[in-house]
Design a protein around this motif. Structure first.
Motif, short mmCIF file in Angstrom:
data_model
loop_
_atom_site.label_atom_id
_atom_site.label_comp_id
_atom_site.label_asym_id
_atom_site.label_seq_id
_atom_site.Cartn_x
_atom_site.Cartn_y
_atom_site.Cartn_z
N PRO A 1 28.19 75.73 58.37
CA PRO A 1 29.19 75.38 57.36
C PRO A 1 30.31 76.42 57.29
O PRO A 1 30.07 77.61 57.31
N GLY A 2 31.55 75.91 57.27
CA GLY A 2 32.70 76.80 57.23
C GLY A 2 33.21 77.20 58.60
O GLY A 2 34.24 77.83 58.73
N ALA B 1 24.55 57.13 53.77
CA ALA B 1 25.52 57.97 54.49
C ALA B 1 25.40 59.39 53.95
O ALA B 1 25.11 59.60 52.77
N TYR B 2 25.58 60.37 54.82
CA TYR B 2 25.52 61.79 54.45
C TYR B 2 26.67 62.53 55.11
O TYR B 2 27.19 62.09 56.14
N ARG B 3 27.03 63.68 54.57
CA ARG B 3 28.04 64.54 55.18
C ARG B 3 27.34 65.63 55.98
O ARG B 3 26.53 66.38 55.45
N CYS B 4 27.67 65.74 57.25
CA CYS B 4 27.06 66.72 58.15
C CYS B 4 27.64 68.11 57.87
O CYS B 4 28.86 68.28 57.85
N PRO B 5 26.78 69.12 57.66
CA PRO B 5 27.28 70.47 57.41
C PRO B 5 27.83 71.14 58.68
O PRO B 5 28.53 72.14 58.58
N GLY B 6 27.56 70.57 59.83
CA GLY B 6 28.04 71.16 61.08
C GLY B 6 29.48 70.83 61.39
O GLY B 6 30.21 71.65 61.94
N CYS B 7 29.92 69.62 61.03
CA CYS B 7 31.29 69.19 61.37
C CYS B 7 32.06 68.70 60.15
O CYS B 7 33.24 68.41 60.25
N ASP B 8 31.38 68.56 59.02
CA ASP B 8 31.97 68.09 57.76
C ASP B 8 32.40 66.62 57.83
O ASP B 8 33.22 66.18 57.05
#
Length: 79
Positions: free
Chosen positions: A75-76, A30-37
């Motif tokens: 991100p952000g 599993a990974y955290r997407c930088p586009g939607c967090d």
């Protein structure tokens, strides 16, 4: 090259990216997407991208839709 490694270069004009599409079968973590967090669960097809001039240490795992909308989902800037 395996089914999870369809690698190519994307030129955004101001930046070039190495991009690899990961199949659901090849998505083992599993990974955290930088586009939607949000989390990309294991077993879910997604995109891995990193700066073409780098060594891949800055690679990030994105939902495909977030990657396709990356110009407005950086991100952000979650929407």
């Amino acid at each position: 090259m395996s089914a999870g490694q369809d690698r190519h270069v994307v030129d955004d004009g101001d930046q070039r990216w190495q991009v690899r599409r990961i199949t659901g079968e090849a998505a083992e973590k599993a990974y955290r997407c930088p586009g939607c967090d949000l989390i990309i669960p294991s077993g879910k097809a997604h995109v891995v991208a990193w700066d073409d001039s780098g060594d891949g240490e800055d690679r990030r795992h994105w939902h495909e839709g977030c990657w396709n909308a990356r110009h407005r989902r950086r991100p952000g800037h979650f929407r």
